[in-house]
Design a protein around this motif. Structure first.
Motif, PDB file in Angstrom:
ATOM      1  N   GLU A  60     -26.156   9.923 -36.980  1.00  0.00           N
ATOM      2  CA  GLU A  60     -25.151   9.038 -36.380  1.00  0.00           C
ATOM      3  C   GLU A  60     -23.961   9.800 -35.787  1.00  0.00           C
ATOM      4  O   GLU A  60     -23.211   9.244 -35.004  1.00  0.00           O
ATOM      5  CB  GLU A  60     -24.672   8.004 -37.397  1.00  0.00           C
ATOM      6  CG  GLU A  60     -25.750   6.984 -37.701  1.00  0.00           C
ATOM      7  CD  GLU A  60     -25.252   5.832 -38.550  1.00  0.00           C
ATOM      8  OE1 GLU A  60     -24.167   5.930 -39.146  1.00  0.00           O
ATOM      9  OE2 GLU A  60     -25.974   4.823 -38.595  1.00  0.00           O
ATOM     10  N   SER A  61     -23.799  11.069 -36.140  1.00  0.00           N
ATOM     11  CA  SER A  61     -22.699  11.860 -35.580  1.00  0.00           C
ATOM     12  C   SER A  61     -23.044  12.440 -34.217  1.00  0.00           C
ATOM     13  O   SER A  61     -22.194  13.025 -33.566  1.00  0.00           O
ATOM     14  CB  SER A  61     -22.325  12.993 -36.538  1.00  0.00           C
ATOM     15  OG  SER A  61     -21.857  12.461 -37.748  1.00  0.00           O
ATOM     16  N   THR A 108     -24.438   7.889 -43.643  1.00  0.00           N
ATOM     17  CA  THR A 108     -23.896   6.713 -42.972  1.00  0.00           C
ATOM     18  C   THR A 108     -23.012   5.944 -43.948  1.00  0.00           C
ATOM     19  O   THR A 108     -22.942   6.294 -45.130  1.00  0.00           O
ATOM     20  CB  THR A 108     -25.040   5.826 -42.427  1.00  0.00           C
ATOM     21  OG1 THR A 108     -24.501   4.793 -41.615  1.00  0.00           O
ATOM     22  CG2 THR A 108     -25.867   5.219 -43.539  1.00  0.00           C
TER      23      THR A 108
END
Length: 161
Positions: A60-61, A108
Protein backbone atom coordinates in the motif's frame (compact mmCIF):
# COMPACT_ATOMS: atom_id res chain seq x y z
CA UNK A 1 -29.23 30.75 -22.35
CA UNK A 2 -32.90 31.23 -21.70
CA UNK A 3 -33.42 27.45 -21.37
CA UNK A 4 -31.03 27.28 -18.41
CA UNK A 5 -32.29 27.60 -14.83
CA UNK A 6 -31.97 31.10 -13.42
CA UNK A 7 -29.29 30.14 -10.87
CA UNK A 8 -27.07 28.78 -13.68
CA UNK A 9 -27.53 31.96 -15.73
CA UNK A 10 -26.61 34.07 -12.68
CA UNK A 11 -23.57 31.89 -12.02
CA UNK A 12 -22.36 32.05 -15.62
CA UNK A 13 -22.77 35.85 -15.74
CA UNK A 14 -20.21 36.26 -12.93
CA UNK A 15 -16.66 35.11 -13.92
CA UNK A 16 -15.59 34.11 -10.41
CA UNK A 17 -18.74 32.07 -9.85
CA UNK A 18 -18.31 30.45 -13.27
CA UNK A 19 -14.73 29.48 -12.41
CA UNK A 20 -15.77 28.11 -9.04
CA UNK A 21 -18.60 26.14 -10.62
CA UNK A 22 -16.23 24.66 -13.18
CA UNK A 23 -13.71 23.67 -10.51
CA UNK A 24 -16.40 22.04 -8.40
CA UNK A 25 -17.76 20.21 -11.41
CA UNK A 26 -14.32 18.91 -12.37
CA UNK A 27 -13.53 17.94 -8.79
CA UNK A 28 -16.28 15.35 -9.01
CA UNK A 29 -14.71 13.83 -12.13
CA UNK A 30 -12.07 11.15 -11.68
CA UNK A 31 -10.75 10.00 -15.03
CA UNK A 32 -8.16 7.54 -13.66
CA UNK A 33 -8.97 6.96 -9.99
CA UNK A 34 -6.19 5.89 -7.65
CA UNK A 35 -6.39 2.59 -5.81
CA UNK A 36 -9.63 2.60 -3.84
CA UNK A 37 -8.77 -0.67 -2.05
CA UNK A 38 -11.21 -2.55 -4.22
CA UNK A 39 -10.93 -6.30 -4.43
CA UNK A 40 -9.07 -7.55 -7.46
CA UNK A 41 -10.33 -11.08 -7.90
CA UNK A 42 -7.19 -11.99 -9.84
CA UNK A 43 -5.07 -11.81 -6.67
CA UNK A 44 -7.52 -12.46 -3.84
CA UNK A 45 -7.41 -15.85 -2.21
CA UNK A 46 -10.62 -17.76 -1.55
CA UNK A 47 -10.37 -17.05 2.19
CA UNK A 48 -10.30 -13.32 1.50
CA UNK A 49 -13.77 -13.62 0.01
CA UNK A 50 -15.23 -15.56 2.96
CA UNK A 51 -17.67 -13.57 5.09
CA UNK A 52 -16.02 -12.28 8.23
CA UNK A 53 -12.52 -12.32 6.77
CA UNK A 54 -10.63 -9.24 5.63
CA UNK A 55 -7.36 -10.03 3.88
CA UNK A 56 -4.25 -8.13 4.92
CA UNK A 57 -3.14 -5.96 2.00
CA UNK A 58 0.53 -5.48 1.15
CA UNK A 59 2.21 -2.91 -1.06
CA UNK A 60 0.00 0.00 0.00
CA UNK A 61 3.00 2.35 0.30
CA UNK A 62 3.71 2.00 -3.41
CA UNK A 63 6.28 0.18 -5.54
CA UNK A 64 9.22 2.24 -4.20
CA UNK A 65 8.88 0.69 -0.71
CA UNK A 66 8.97 -2.78 0.81
CA UNK A 67 5.66 -4.64 0.71
CA UNK A 68 5.32 -4.05 4.47
CA UNK A 69 7.83 -1.42 5.51
CA UNK A 70 6.77 -0.98 9.15
CA UNK A 71 7.76 -3.33 11.97
CA UNK A 72 6.16 -3.71 15.38
CA UNK A 73 6.35 -5.83 18.50
CA UNK A 74 3.55 -7.00 20.80
CA UNK A 75 4.11 -5.19 24.12
CA UNK A 76 0.82 -4.81 25.95
CA UNK A 77 -0.32 -8.40 26.32
CA UNK A 78 0.80 -8.66 29.94
CA UNK A 79 0.73 -12.30 31.03
CA UNK A 80 -1.93 -13.09 28.44
CA UNK A 81 -1.65 -13.46 24.69
CA UNK A 82 -3.08 -11.28 21.95
CA UNK A 83 -5.40 -12.83 19.37
CA UNK A 84 -4.61 -12.24 15.72
CA UNK A 85 -8.03 -11.94 14.11
CA UNK A 86 -9.31 -12.66 10.60
CA UNK A 87 -10.99 -9.24 10.41
CA UNK A 88 -10.43 -5.84 12.06
CA UNK A 89 -13.03 -6.11 14.81
CA UNK A 90 -13.42 -7.94 18.12
CA UNK A 91 -15.89 -10.43 16.65
CA UNK A 92 -13.48 -11.47 13.89
CA UNK A 93 -12.42 -15.11 13.98
CA UNK A 94 -9.20 -15.86 15.85
CA UNK A 95 -6.33 -17.01 13.61
CA UNK A 96 -3.63 -17.47 16.25
CA UNK A 97 -2.55 -15.99 19.60
CA UNK A 98 0.76 -14.18 20.07
CA UNK A 99 2.67 -13.27 23.24
CA UNK A 100 4.67 -10.23 24.33
CA UNK A 101 7.81 -9.85 22.25
CA UNK A 102 6.30 -11.31 19.09
CA UNK A 103 7.61 -9.43 16.07
CA UNK A 104 5.18 -8.29 13.38
CA UNK A 105 5.24 -6.68 9.96
CA UNK A 106 2.60 -3.94 9.76
CA UNK A 107 1.14 -3.89 6.26
CA UNK A 108 -2.08 -1.90 6.52
CA UNK A 109 -4.51 -0.27 8.96
CA UNK A 110 -8.25 -0.31 9.41
CA UNK A 111 -10.18 2.79 8.39
CA UNK A 112 -10.67 3.83 12.02
CA UNK A 113 -6.92 3.26 12.71
CA UNK A 114 -7.72 0.97 15.68
CA UNK A 115 -6.53 -2.24 13.99
CA UNK A 116 -3.31 -3.11 12.22
CA UNK A 117 -3.14 -5.62 9.38
CA UNK A 118 -0.03 -7.63 10.24
CA UNK A 119 2.08 -10.60 9.25
CA UNK A 120 3.55 -12.54 12.17
CA UNK A 121 7.31 -13.10 11.98
CA UNK A 122 7.97 -16.78 12.80
CA UNK A 123 10.17 -17.36 15.88
CA UNK A 124 12.06 -14.76 17.89
CA UNK A 125 15.44 -15.14 16.18
CA UNK A 126 14.18 -15.74 12.66
CA UNK A 127 15.50 -13.67 9.80
CA UNK A 128 12.72 -14.92 7.53
CA UNK A 129 11.02 -11.89 6.02
CA UNK A 130 7.88 -13.78 4.99
CA UNK A 131 8.42 -12.45 1.47
CA UNK A 132 7.68 -8.88 2.56
CA UNK A 133 10.98 -7.08 2.12
CA UNK A 134 10.61 -7.27 -1.64
CA UNK A 135 8.73 -4.57 -3.47
CA UNK A 136 5.38 -5.28 -5.09
CA UNK A 137 4.13 -3.55 -8.21
CA UNK A 138 0.66 -2.78 -6.82
CA UNK A 139 -1.30 -3.40 -3.62
CA UNK A 140 -2.65 -6.92 -3.22
CA UNK A 141 -3.74 -9.42 -0.59
CA UNK A 142 -0.94 -11.17 1.29
CA UNK A 143 -0.68 -14.82 0.32
CA UNK A 144 2.77 -15.68 1.64
CA UNK A 145 3.98 -18.42 3.96
CA UNK A 146 3.53 -16.59 7.28
CA UNK A 147 0.41 -16.07 9.39
CA UNK A 148 -1.45 -12.82 8.73
CA UNK A 149 -4.37 -11.09 10.38
CA UNK A 150 -5.46 -8.12 12.46
CA UNK A 151 -4.35 -6.97 15.93
CA UNK A 152 -5.54 -4.01 18.02
CA UNK A 153 -3.22 -1.03 17.58
CA UNK A 154 -3.20 -0.38 21.33
CA UNK A 155 -1.44 -3.71 22.02
CA UNK A 156 1.64 -3.22 19.85
CA UNK A 157 4.55 -0.80 19.68
CA UNK A 158 5.94 0.29 16.33
CA UNK A 159 9.69 -0.26 16.07
CA UNK A 160 12.51 0.74 13.74
CA UNK A 161 13.40 -1.67 10.98
Amino acid sequence: MTDLPRYLVAMLNHPLRALLGTVLLLAGCDVDPPNRNTLDTADVSATALDPGTVAVRIGESGPAFDACAIRAVVTEAGDATVPVRAAPFDEGGETVRVANGTRLYVCTRSIDQRWLGVVVVPGTESTDDCGLQARVERPRSYDGPCISGWVPRALVRLTAN
